[in-house]
Design a protein around this motif. Structure first.
Motif, PDB file in Angstrom:
ATOM      1  N   GLU A 208      35.051  -0.180  93.553  1.00 55.93           N
ATOM      2  CA  GLU A 208      35.235   0.645  92.445  1.00 55.93           C
ATOM      3  C   GLU A 208      34.210   1.750  92.595  1.00 55.93           C
TER       4      GLU A 208
ATOM      5  N   ARG B 276      28.364  -1.635  84.743  1.00 52.31           N
ATOM      6  CA  ARG B 276      28.788  -0.453  84.493  1.00 52.31           C
ATOM      7  C   ARG B 276      27.682   0.638  85.073  1.00 52.31           C
TER       8      ARG B 276
ATOM      9  N   HIS C 250      36.856   6.909  87.991  1.00 56.27           N
ATOM     10  CA  HIS C 250      36.562   5.862  88.859  1.00 56.27           C
ATOM     11  C   HIS C 250      37.921   5.812  89.947  1.00 56.27           C
TER      12      HIS C 250
ATOM     13  N   ASN D  60      39.076   3.424  92.223  1.00 55.76           N
ATOM     14  CA  ASN D  60      39.342   1.992  92.645  1.00 55.76           C
ATOM     15  C   ASN D  60      40.128   2.028  94.149  1.00 55.76           C
TER      16      ASN D  60
ATOM     17  N   GLU E 100      40.924   6.333  87.511  1.00 61.59           N
ATOM     18  CA  GLU E 100      41.012   6.150  86.039  1.00 61.59           C
ATOM     19  C   GLU E 100      40.427   7.562  85.728  1.00 61.59           C
TER      20      GLU E 100
END
Ligand code: ADP
Ligand code: MG
Length: 729
Positions: free
Chosen positions: A473, A461, A343, A345, A216
């Motif tokens: 993640e 988060r 991020h 993943n 991301e």
């Protein structure tokens, strides 16, 4: 820059309209991948035998013969020319970051004073770019200057700007990697091998395990006029000064908010370009900070996903220009608002369709799930310092440890459900486990543990590494980074861990234990061992920093010192055992890291020194003298009565003087610190000196300039302010 120029730029930015996007008159599925030499094009342009040989090589990770390469080259050239390409390039990711290209035209002398179109298998498979100006940490003698780029057949060629781009690895004459792709591919092979061996406990038919990556990408957009009016943005990618805007992200009104039309046009354009390049970009939204956005594709095989990320980063910059924006990929372009990350993943899946971090329906599936998840936790625990080093850079250092970003400590968030299962498993007795071959319906059947139905909305988060239901993640990766750096360490570390696990389980099996008993016993050992890495609390809190230190996790915050982790005995052993990087390669790569760190800080320090002395001080002086003028005039007109009236001006004059003196002396100190650091030969020591002595001076200069910004007349302040930079209309 004169202030009239600042206002002109602000006005220009304010009045800009969205640029219309030329949308193809085809449906996305019709133009998706049209600029990629994918299997469909290979089939169309290659002789049947060549096609079969190439696919076989790709799928079974085998080299291709010269003959096949020659035949592929002919077909690939024909396809490229048919699609408007006139040049070709080997496309690779040097250690400096970003991507490198050297374009050659598809021509050769024909011996008759003309040219013919030419592109042989040799040119496709291997090139010798003059590598002397790429950093190599001393591996490659500069006068030797030979580095080879060699075709990575697992990543398809594509056309960018009428150039055929061939993804390649980049290695030295003596075979050491000078890029990110080479060790990434080695790590992916290592994890394939190790994970396949373990996956066969559960399904003997497994032949390969693939590593998947879904990144991301966060980024900021800035209007091009305003960007050009900020020398710090142009030269360093971040603002080196600028007082916080009165409004920034406190209202949390930007996240998932509506996207401004100019930005929407940019995004659409980028998505169309991405789809034509076969990049499955899917998600777009506003991020937390004003002017901050995110782009995410559907996940892909890790090597391909990473090439796609590198490609997106370069295409983004180009498309942004078309829309009169500049894209900022820096991790912390603006102080006081969120920084940008990427991020990662990440998951593993077998060629039989099993996703190894996803809980399943049967006890056996769930034992497999626990085996892999627990091994990842153990690997991350074992190499937490190294994983932190893998995401560290001069730019990401600004983001980590800031209030919105993961701390500079690696820990794993599991969520309460998985935590509960791990806890119960740790304390249960092997004897409690019923026969796993019996389908246990909706119950996992393991020591009274209920069926695992993980709720991936259980999010934290603040964790740098989180389990999110069927994947992990890795959130600490920087927005400008090459993901391969983090991915090669993670995959290699997990490969090492799985191989060790297999040896231990096999030893138990040899002693006559059942598979279930053996697996559970080793899983228990790992749960106990890797406990310190598991943290579901608030990663931003100060208590966590203390707690993490007590747990023995790496808490170092200085980037150049963090890089030492690459050379620790456990890292060298892991990289050597998995065949991912040799000790000389690790040493050379660290030289490059330290050198890059130094250079980044050096450039920032120079730019800031120039801005402070040649832009800010003169303007502050001008304003100060305007105030002095006023005081003199007040005295002329009002005589004794002026004392009180002039007090306000006198206070400001004095404050400005104090700030200016501090700025001037700190700039002088900073220059001195730089000179001292530059004299140090050892790259590590030099980088440490830049971190310890140069960077803090920059903070101090900035602090004082930002205070001046609050005092000096807005009309004459030369650089666009945060409130102007951060809000696209
Ligand atoms: P969020 O922002 O909520 O984390 P996004 O939808 O923005 O989620 O991004 C999730 C990313 O994770 C996407 O790139 C998606 O393709 C990827 N992803 C989903 N499942 C997997 C998986 N099993 N392995 C790797 N990546 C995955
Ligand atoms: Mg995410």
């Amino acid at each position: 820059m004169s202030t009239t120029l600042r206002f002109k730029m602000v006005e220009e930015a304010f009045n800009r309209k969205a640029i219309a996007v030329e949308t193809p008159d085809k449906r996305p599925d019709e133009y998706y991948g049209e600029l990629v030499f994918n299997r469909q094009k290979m089939f169309q342009y290659l002789p049947k035998e060549t096609y079969d040989a190439l696919i076989d090589a790709i799928e079974n990770k085998k080299p291709i013969t010269r003959q096949v390469a020659d035949s592929v080259a002919i077909g690939m050239r024909r396809w490229a020319l048919d699609n408007g390409a006139r040049h070709y390039t080997h496309w690779f990711a040097p250690l400096t970051g970003g991507t490198a290209e050297k374009h050659d035209a598809f021509i050769e002398h024909d011996g008759k004073e003309g040219v013919i179109e030419e592109f042989s298998g040799k040119l496709l498979a291997q090139q010798e770019p003059d590598a002397s100006s790429f950093p190599s940490g001393g591996i490659r003698n500069t006068f030797e200057a030979r580095g080879y780029s060699a075709w990575d057949i697992s990543s398809p060629a594509f056309i960018l700007d009428r150039t055929l781009c061939i993804p390649t690895i980049f290695i030295s004459y003596t075979g050491e990697s000078l890029d990110y792709k080479t060790p990434l591919l080695r790590a992916l092979n290592a994890v394939d091998k190790a994970a396949t061996a373990v996956a066969r406990y559960f399904d003997p038919e497994v032949k390969h395990v693939t590593s998947f990556l879904g990144w991301e990408q966060e980024y900021f957009l800035v209007d091009e006029s305003l960007y050009n009016a900020r020398p710090d943005l142009v030269m360093t990618g971040r603002t080196l000064m600028g007082h916080e805007s009165a409004k920034n992200q406190q209202l949390e009104d930007h996240y998932f908010g509506s996207i401004p039309s100019r930005v929407e046009a940019f995004m659409l354009d980028l998505e169309i370009r991405g789809h034509r390049l076969g990049i499955p970009v899917k998600t777009r939204h506003n991020e937390v900070a004003p002017n901050q956005f995110e782009l995410a594709p559907i996940y892909e095989e890790t090597n391909l996903a990473n090439d796609h990320n590198l490609l997106v980063m370069s295409v983004m910059s180009e498309v942004a220009r078309k829309h009169n924006f500049r894209v900022l990929l820096h991790e912390k372009p603006f102080a006081g608002v969120n920084g940008s990350g990427k991020h990662n993943n990440w998951s593993l899946g077998t060629d039989r369709g099993a996703m190894l971090f996803a809980p399943g329906r049967t006890p056996l599936d769930n034992l497999q799930f626990l085996t892999f998840v627990v091994n990842v936790m153990a690997a991350v625990h074992r190499h937490n310092a190294l994983l932190k080093a893998s995401i560290m850079s001069a730019t990401n250092a600004h983001r980590l440890g800031a209030n919105e970003a993961p701390p500079a400590i690696i820990s794993i968030f599991t969520g309460s459900q998985l935590a509960d299962i791990l806890n119960r498993l740790e304390h249960s007795e092997v004897a409690d486990i019923p026969d796993l071959k019996k389908k246990a319906g909706y119950s996992i059947g393991l020591a009274q543990i209920p069926e695992i139905l993980l709720d991936n909305t259980d999010r934290n988060r603040t964790s740098p590494f989180a389990f999110t239901g069927n994947r992990f993640e890795f959130r600490a990766v920087g927005s400008s980074a090459n993901n391969a750096s983090a991915m090669l360490v993670l995959n290699a570390a997990v490969a090492e861990q799985l191989a060790d696990f297999k040896v231990k389980v096999d030893a138990r099996l040899e002693k006559g234990e059942t598979l279930t008993d053996a697996l559970l016993a080793e899983i228990r050992v790992l749960i106990k061992q890797s406990k310190p890495i598991h943290f579901d609390g608030n990663g931003y809190s100060d208590e966590w920093k203390e707690e993490a230190a007590r747990r023995g996790l790496d808490c170092e915050t200085s980037a150049p010192v963090i890089f030492d982790a690459y050379l620790s005995p456990s890292s060298v052993e892991m990289f050597t055992k998995t065949g991912v990087l040799s000790k000389p390669e690790l040493e050379a790569r660290n030289e490059v890291k330290w050198e890059m760190y130094t250079k980044k800080i050096q450039i920032e320090a120079r730019v800031l020194g120039d801005l402070a002395i040649n832009h800010i001080i003169p303007v502050a002086t001008r304003y100060q003298s305007m105030l002095v003028d006023n005081v003199v005039k007040l005295r002329e007109v009002f005589g004794d009565r002026a004392a009180e009236m002039a007090q306000c001006d006198l206070d400001t004059i004095e404050s400005i003087a104090q700030r200016m003196t501090t700025i001037k002396t700190t700039v002088a100190d900073m220059v001195e610190a730089r000179k001292k650091a530059n004299a140090i030969e050892n790259e590590r020591e030099k980088a440490v000196a830049y971190h310890d002595n140069v960077a803090p001076a920059m903070e101090k200069i900035r602090y004082n300039i930002d205070k001046l910004e609050l005092m000096v007349d807005n009309e004459i302040w030369p650089l666009p302010k945060y409130r102007e930079l951060l809000f696209i209309r």
